[in-house]
Design an enzyme around this catalytic site. Structure first.
Site, PDB file in Angstrom:
ATOM      1  N   CYS A  64       3.356  -4.736   6.643  1.00  0.00           N
ATOM      2  CA  CYS A  64       2.795  -4.547   5.137  1.00  0.00           C
ATOM      3  C   CYS A  64       3.987  -4.083   4.537  1.00  0.00           C
ATOM      4  O   CYS A  64       5.129  -3.675   5.115  1.00  0.00           O
ATOM      5  CB  CYS A  64       1.742  -3.511   5.029  1.00  0.00           C
ATOM      6  SG  CYS A  64      -0.038  -4.113   5.723  1.00  0.00           S
ATOM      7  N   HIS A  96       0.885  -1.258  -0.044  1.00  0.00           N
ATOM      8  CA  HIS A  96       0.113  -0.004   0.001  1.00  0.00           C
ATOM      9  C   HIS A  96       0.849   1.169  -0.068  1.00  0.00           C
ATOM     10  O   HIS A  96       1.987   1.181   0.087  1.00  0.00           O
ATOM     11  CB  HIS A  96      -1.002   0.088   1.265  1.00  0.00           C
ATOM     12  CG  HIS A  96      -0.220  -0.040   2.552  1.00  0.00           C
ATOM     13  ND1 HIS A  96       0.523   0.861   2.995  1.00  0.00           N
ATOM     14  CD2 HIS A  96      -0.463  -1.268   3.578  1.00  0.00           C
ATOM     15  CE1 HIS A  96       0.666   0.659   4.212  1.00  0.00           C
ATOM     16  NE2 HIS A  96       0.481  -0.672   4.600  1.00  0.00           N
TER      17      HIS A  96
END
Lengths: 309, 408
Positions: free
Chosen positions: A209, A193
């Protein structure tokens, strides 16, 4: 990948966002993954303290808005710096680091995109080298473009393995920036992301992440389809291994077992962290080839022989 | 006069019989202007590091084609677990290749389908192969196979433990390890505070082979099965070790029995140590050294290979993979083409290191040593230079727990 910052670019980006009316929700944590909360900071009594205040002081210092001490205290000097920044970016001037101001700061810091490449024409796959904090896009197995990324902190490591993209989402999502691509990891919610903290790129900063610059993830987002292969590779020592693996076991140690089996010449299928039928078959094939009794189960004896214990 | 004529006619008939029988012809030359075709059957094998066995094999065949560009080799690879099916197909004459690499096939008794090779495997060419490999190749008094790879079985010793126990490693390395040595070692180890075990293994038959290599040899000479007497002797020894606390508690189980104790430094010997096992132990140490594995408390330790104590005429438990040439063609030069391929493959050392096997052909050992990249190759090669081979793991026909249960 040279980082460049410019007021003009910042203005353009911020103006773009404001004109698009991207929501500034009070939500402080991304609902997509375990990424850190974005705290609303303001002058209070007693003053707010914490690592996010330190981070804000550092970021505003780098941008030239703040000249005070890096002490982690949200005092009047810092509030003045925030106001100066808000005025510069055309935001309501209130001295508060709300969601909208965090977002504007992130986009203001964002580097301009590099020379645009034409979209790759081959099958896209992604390799994230956790050790070097880089993401390489492959087109038909040939490296196409490299991006810097941020990966998980030591206490929240990025899960190594071979995943696929299972979901895509566009739009400002707070801590996950402007784009989100979920990975098929079975033991947590992880993805690739954007960010609200571009300065963290190149560091071990996330909750696991893979963070990218917003314009990078926007570019990548257009190239990647649901089902694309994403390999998250880490060298170094393997994580602690359980003593017994049977069908149905799930976890990071299963990934290391699957990779080791492949290194030894026995294909367990995609290293997806699940000890499924394919992995059991690979173990059984190894046992058969070595003339041992076939069980398809991995115990400590086998782990020692595999060099995983 | 008549006797002379009759003798001449007899000799002529004998010569014609020799000349015309397939595979018995006088060693003919390959004709450069003729195209030959040879069918090779082999078994696919896993290769470490994403390499393909087929590609490696094809590159060996390319090297062969540099010498014989007019011999086309048709390769068929079977899955490793199809050894029995392939052997059955050959026995039923459903299909027969020119050359077969034995791979997992244990019973190579194909009778007259196999080309015996006294004139092909000449004394001169036999000299190149290590003695251990050559000892396995006789069938009915004639050489029936070309040796390809060897898997000797030895003891892998934790030399730290031997030293602490006061056992002279050099003596064991020189004379081998016998049953009496094993008991003595156990006695000394039991005096240590941690009471390490003498022996760890990965299966029950492996343990039997480790404690009774001489019985293995007797069994191998007698038949493919362990004679009851030999099995009982071996099992009795295991029981003795177990009763004295010299074996890990799970040693009577059918499957893995204490490999972890060896790696944890709690057992002095790991046996039977085939090349792949030696490589696994050394490979683990290598991974730790390169920072790829945190061993925790199970730090690696120095190891040494020790051979079983056997008299000079005795054999060493080992397996040999061979190449078999079948009587598939009648023309002598076509048979020669198959023989040349078998000979070429039996002499290549490149693949053997990748397969964790020893090359059977002596001159290939240099290449093998370079590719092996780990220690212990000197000992491995040394043991192949003397003794003769015996088949390991003869079938007892009894489950491990049953045998131990009967020995009270």
């Amino acid at each position: 990948m040279q980082l460049r910052h410019g007021l003009v670019v910042g203005w353009i980006v911020v103006a773009l966002i404001i004109s698009q009316g991207v929501s500034a929700t009070p939500e402080t944590r991304s609902g997509l993954c375990n990424c850190e909360a974005v705290r609303l900071l303001s002058m209070r009594s007693p003053p707010l303290k914490g690592p996010d205040v330190v981070e804000l002081q550092e970021r505003l210092t780098r941008l030239g808005f703040y000249r005070g001490p890096i002490d982690g205290i949200y005092g009047s000097t810092l509030a003045q710096a925030v106001k100066k920044m808000q005025a510069t970016l055309g935001l309501p001037v209130n001295g508060k680091m709300d969601e909208r101001t965090w977002e504007a700061l992130a986009l203001y810091e964002t580097r301009p995109a590099g020379a645009l490449l034409s979209p790759p024409t081959g099958e896209i796959s992604i390799l994230v080298d956790i050790d070097t904090q880089t993401l390489i896009v492959y087109s038909d197995g040939v490296p196409y473009k490299l991006y810097p990324v941020a990966i998980g902190k030591p206490e929240s490591p990025t899960p190594a393995g071979e995943w696929v993209i299972t979901e895509k989402a566009a739009g400002w999502q707070g801590a996950t920036g402007i784009r989100w691509m979920r990975l098929s990891n079975p033991w947590g919610s992880y993805g690739i992301h954007g960010t609200n903290n571009p300065m963290s790129i190149g560091q071990m900063a996330s909750a696991g992440c893979v963070r990218m610059f917003n314009e990078d993830v926007a570019e990548l987002y257009e190239w990647v389809n649901i089902g694309a292969l994403v390999v998250l590779k880490r060298g170094g020592t393997v994580s602690p291994m359980r003593a017994l693996f049977k069908t149905g076991a799930v976890g990071q140690d299963v990934v290391y077992l699957q990779w080791r089996l492949r290194q030894l010449g026995f294909d367990p299928g995609r290293a997806d962290g699940v000890f499924g039928e394919e992995t059991a078959r690979a173990v059984a094939a190894w046992q058969k080839y070595r003339g041992l009794k076939v069980s398809g189960v991995v115990d400590e004896n086998l782990l020692f022989l595999f060099g995983l214990l | 006069m008549l006797a002379t004529i009759l003798t001449s006619l007899f000799c002529l008939a004998l010569w014609l019989w020799w000349r015309l029988l397939p595979g018995r012809q006088i060693y003919p030359e390959i004709r450069p202007e003729k195209k030959y075709s040879v069918v090779l059957w082999d078994f696919d094998r896993p290769l470490a590091g994403h390499e393909s066995y087929r590609e490696e094999l094809l590159s060996e065949i390319q090297a062969f084609n540099r010498d014989f560009p007019n011999i086309e080799v048709d390769v068929k690879l079977f899955p490793w677990d199809q050894g029995e099916q392939v052997a059955t197909a050959i026995l039923r004459r459903q299909d027969v290749p020119d050359v077969l690499s034995s791979g997992p096939i244990e019973n190579l008794d194909f009778g007259r389908r196999v080309l015996l090779s006294p004139q092909h495997l000449t004394e001169e060419s036999r000299l190149g192969y290590v003695p251990l490999a050559m000892s396995a190749l006789e069938q009915g008094g004639e050489y029936a196979f070309w040796p390809r790879y060897i898997k000797p079985q030895l003891y892998l010793a934790n030399t730290n433990l031997l030293q602490i126990a006061g056992v002279e490693l050099s003596t064991l390395e020189q004379y081998g390890l016998g049953w009496a040595d094993m008991l003595e070692l156990g006695q000394k180890l039991s005096q240590l505070p941690a009471r390490p075990f003498v022996l760890a293994s990965f299966d029950y038959e492996g343990l039997l082979t480790a404690v009774a290599p001489r019985e293995v040899e007797e069994a191998s000479a007698a038949s493919s099965n362990w004679p009851q007497k030999a099995a009982v002797t071996a099992a009795a020894r295991l029981k003795q070790l177990q009763d004295r606390g010299f074996l890990p508690p799970n040693a009577s189980q059918d499957n893995y029995s204490g490999v972890r104790e060896f790696f944890a430094g709690q057992a002095a010997l790991l046996a039977p140590a085939e090349p792949w096992l030696i490589r696994a132990v050394e490979g683990r140490s290598d991974r730790i050294e390169r920072g790829l594995l945190d061993p925790g408390e199970n730090r690696p330790f120095p190891t040494a290979l020790i051979a079983p104590k056997l008299d000079p005429t005795s054999g060493l438990p080992a397996q040999v993979e061979v190449l078999v040439v079948f009587r598939r063609r009648r023309a002598a030069d076509e048979i020669r083409a198959a023989v040349e391929l078998a000979q070429h493959l039996s002499r290549s050392g490149t693949l053997s290191a990748k397969l964790d096997l020893l090359p059977a052909y002596g001159p290939s050992q240099d290449t093998w040593c370079e590719a092996w990249e780990l220690g212990n190759e000197a000992t491995l090669l040394q043991v192949c230079e003397h003794g003769r081979i015996v088949s390991p793991y003869p079938n007892t026909g009894l489950e491990g727990k049953d045998v131990l249960g009967r020995i009270k």
